[in-house]
Design an enzyme around this catalytic site. Structure first.
Site, mmCIF file in Angstrom:
data_model
loop_
_atom_site.group_PDB
_atom_site.id
_atom_site.type_symbol
_atom_site.label_atom_id
_atom_site.label_comp_id
_atom_site.label_asym_id
_atom_site.label_seq_id
_atom_site.Cartn_x
_atom_site.Cartn_y
_atom_site.Cartn_z
ATOM 1 C CD GLU A 668 6.551 44.249 50.884
ATOM 2 O OE1 GLU A 668 6.708 45.015 51.842
ATOM 3 O OE2 GLU A 668 7.333 44.758 49.935
ATOM 4 C CG HIS A 697 8.011 38.031 56.065
ATOM 5 N ND1 HIS A 697 8.425 39.113 55.237
ATOM 6 C CD2 HIS A 697 8.781 37.077 55.655
ATOM 7 C CE1 HIS A 697 9.371 38.786 54.231
ATOM 8 N NE2 HIS A 697 9.497 37.430 54.577
#
Ligand code: GLN
Ligand code: ZN
Length: 761
Positions: A668, A697
């Protein structure tokens, strides 16, 4: 006489009542009074439990609607300007805006020490002012009193509060704000003294971490002020999650009336504490593990307590769990499906309270007074120690026989890469995803129906097959280079494997708060781990047969399984981790034999296993990396091993990540704008990397340009022939409507980049 003490209790309720009430309130289905009355009911019930278990004083103010660090900021008015300017009329709306965001970004969230609980990071400014704006401690104390429970306010201490926070837009240390925050704490203590509160508890878990002299000095300064401002209040200083070591003498010199020590994590500190503690200081002995779910060895805990009582007298002893019971499920007796043998070895929150009460009684009245309890406990422990469910000689023999060759791939990365490329023929900037695709409401419904036997296993399998086919068709259409099957058969990346391995048990209600209303139900890893049969090979084969491009095999790594489970306390964590590694190794070799050429072993939890003390980090990292290598090193050079990590600070452990020697790592990095790659470049990381270009997200669909720009930036740190293109993490929480265009853009960005560098390949 020694007394039984409890530092704090879980908030959610045994049936996650708070979760349900909070989520209903957030979605507008109920109003604030509904939420507050559920919360009140839970507090009352939990105080009643503790009182019934024999605790003469209960903790108050340990309850939270979301998080206790946020509550402290809230109480002391540390509310960042962006929330104030929302001008919310309702205080509760403001509180939840800070917790969850709304028109503005929520407070940052991070792990509470080395637990899986996440707190909200207080944000300060360099000229931050504090004041006692909302006296939630006084309210909680009064509420307990109204219900008839003598309480002890539990307050996050000023040093831990500041050090857990961040001063924004300036290099200032939070410690610079100490004098100001103490003013607000003084106001609080005075108000509690006026109310005739006898005891307050200050939690200062930072004392179990590496501190410098300036912080130790600050402790002395702070607690002298706190003690002076309300001299009738008695202060219990609570520390936990480890030994205080070099901070212990400092803690023992503070002007407090009692100190709690975690003797489960830090048994070594008892002797020093017994000899250095001033005569007026009571020692609270945390001898019942508040971080795990095993029954306490009562006789052993009692021996510790007796030793302490002999040295400083029983008057100066309290018996307690090692830390707040926030980190364990509430009630074992609700479990109907656990194997009886395993259930016999366990203690959840309420059972731990009973253990503390038993030890206290034995200390006060002699072992005879609790003879039956001690005997029953000894028998349980003996059954666990000798159980065939726990011990498997074959596993031990296999572990004993591993050699250093089992940890190393046959060739070094450059040679492997060449062979892999000959098989895979991937383009420059290969595109892939991290594993999961949207888990739709329909999928969750079918899983629930399968679990309650409303549909047959075969019907469920058929449904999963459809999901896989759909995910593959989408990926082919999008033009991704390395495909995944989408993981629809897994509801959780650890539970799925735990259920297929021997050595794990699962609870029905063993929930533990992770953050806000989110709870996890960690598997219980009780025995030597073995793989009964291949776990993923059939699904992989089914998926590969539908696909024209390489299909990744998808497994969860040994460290992550370990980290997200309640693990056995009867052998070192490293041994358990190696057992897991061997089971995963077998699965990897079966996948390879079935024809799988790319296998991804996820290790998102590798970083979070890092011990709190720097001196212990190298030891942990050594075995964690070794476990990954043991799991993966059995494959041929041609087989490409991927790993994946996310949502943690990886900068300090780049050398360990390199030592894992995965052929490809996806990480990430979209939110930090590829910042992380600098550390990899500086280290000279030599294998392939896929830094995430899509923040999964957020429901927002990033544009091709945006991802292209991130990739250009990545190219400053990573040579083109080692750069992969992928999202930050799995896509299971997203919807197809978001995922499809986002991946379209991702593939377009990779193609644009390839077109710009035609000469390269
Ligand atoms: N393969 C997992 C997924 O895609 C990885 C999840 C994670 O990193 N937490 O969902
Ligand atoms: Zn991830």
């Amino acid at each position: 006489m020694a007394i039984a003490l409890n530092l704090g209790f879980a908030r959610m309720g045994a049936r996650r009542e708070l979760k349900k009430a909070a989520e209903a309130y957030w979605s507008g289905k109920t109003d604030r009074e509904d939420l507050l009355s559920v919360a009140r009911g839970l507090r009352q019930r939990h105080w009643a439990h503790q009182t019934a278990a024999g605790f003469s004083q209960v903790p108050s103010g340990d309850f939270s609607l979301y998080d206790h660090v946020l509550d402290t900021a809230w109480m002391l008015d540390a509310i960042p300007a962006r929330f104030r300017s929302l001008d919310l009329a309702d205080d509760l709306d403001l509180y939840f805006a800070m917790a969850r965001g709304s028109a503005t970004q929520a407070l940052e969230m991070t792990k509470w020490f080395d637990t899986n609980y996440h707190y909200l990071v207080p944000e300060f400014t360099a000229d931050q002012e504090f004041r006692l704006a909302r006296n939630r401690q006084l309210d909680a104390y009064r509420e307990a009193k109204t219900f008839g429970f003598p309480a002890r306010p539990v307050i996050l201490g000023p040093l831990s509060f500041l050090l857990l926070g961040k001063v924004k837009q300036s290099g200032a240390r939070p410690l610079a704000l100490l004098d100001r925050v103490l003013g607000a704490y003084e106001e609080l203590l005075k108000s509690l003294q006026t109310e005739d509160v006898p005891w307050v508890q200050f939690d200062e878990p930072v004392l179990a971490t590496d501190l410098d002299d300036s912080i130790r000095d600050a402790f002395a300064r702070a607690y002298i002020r706190l003690a002076q401002c309300a001299p009738r209040l008695q202060i219990l200083l609570a520390t936990y999650f480890g030994s205080l070591r070099e901070n212990l003498p400092c803690a023992l010199r503070l002007p407090v009336h009692a100190i709690h020590l975690d003797l489960v994590r830090g048994p070594d500190q008892l002797e020093t504490a017994l000899s250095l503690a001033p005569d007026h200081v009571t020692l609270s002995l945390g001898v019942v593990d508040g971080r795990n779910i095993w029954k306490t060895d009562l006789a052993r805990a009692l021996t510790v307590a007796e030793r302490a009582a002999e040295k400083v007298s029983g008057e100066r002893i309290m018996i307690a769990p090692s830390c707040s019971l926030l980190h364990v499920p509430i009630d074992l007796s609700l479990e109907q499906k656990l194997p009886a043998a395993v259930k016999d070895w366990l203690a959840f929150g309420l059972q731990k309270l009973a253990e503390v009460a038993t030890i206290t009684r034995a200390l006060n009245q002699g072992r005879e007074a609790v003879r039956n309890e001690l005997e029953a406990n000894r028998e349980s422990l003996e059954r666990r120690r000798t159980s065939e469910l726990v011990h498997d000689d074959a596993v031990r023999e296999r572990l004993a026989a591993i050699t250093k060759h089992d940890f190393a791939r046959a060739s070094s990365f450059p040679a492997r890469k060449q062979k892999q490329q000959a098989v895979l023929c991937l383009p420059l900037f290969p595109t892939t995803t991290i594993g999961s695709f949207p888990q739709t409401a329909e999928l969750r419904r079918q899983r629930a129906r399968m679990r309650s036997n409303e549909i047959t296993a075969a019907e469920y399998d058929g449904f999963i097959r459809n999901e896989i086919s759909h995910a593959i068709a989408q990926q082919e259409k999008l033009g991704l280079d390395v495909l995944v099957h989408g993981e629809p058969e897994r509801n959780d990346m650890v539970e799925y494997f735990g259920e297929l391995l021997h050595g794990f048990a699962f609870t029905e209600n063993g929930w533990v708060q992770s953050y806000g209303s989110r709870c996890v139900k960690p598997p219980i890893l009780y025995g030597d781990v073995t793989r009964r049969e291949p776990m993923t090979v059939d699904w992989w084969r089914f998926a590969q047969n539908l696909a024209s491009r390489p299909m990744k095999g998808m497994l969860t790594g040994p460290v992550t399984v370990l980290q997200w489970s309640f693990v056995r306390d009867d052998q070192p964590r490293a041994d358990t981790c190696f057992q897991l590694a061997l089971a995963i190794r077998d699965e990897i070799l079966d996948l390879e034999a079935a024809g799988c050429r790319v296998i991804q072993i996820d290790e998102p939890a590798l970083r979070e296993g890092l011990p709190l003390r720097k001196s212990e980090a190298p030891g942990y990292l050594r075995w964690a990396v070794d476990a990954f290598r043991l799991a993966t090193a059995g494959v041929r050079d041609e087989t490409q091993i991927h790993t994946h990590m996310c949502y943690a600070e990886f900068n300090e452990i780049v050398d360990s990540i390199a030592a894992m020697d995965a052929d490809v790592i996806s990480m990430e990095s979209a939110r930090s704008q590829m910042e992380l790659l600098d550390a990899f470049a500086a280290y000279g990381y030599g294998n392939d990397i896929g830094p995430g270009v899509y923040d999964i997200h957020s429901p927002r669909v990033p544009s091709t340009d945006e991802m292209y720009t991130l990739l250009e930036r990545a190219l400053d740190a990573i040579p083109a022939e080692r750069l992969w293109v992928n999202p930050d993490c799995g896509l299971k929480t997203r919807r197809w409507e978001e995922v499809t265009p986002a991946l379209e853009h991702l593939v377009a960005a990779a193609i644009a980049l390839r077109n710009k560098r035609p000469a390269h390949n």
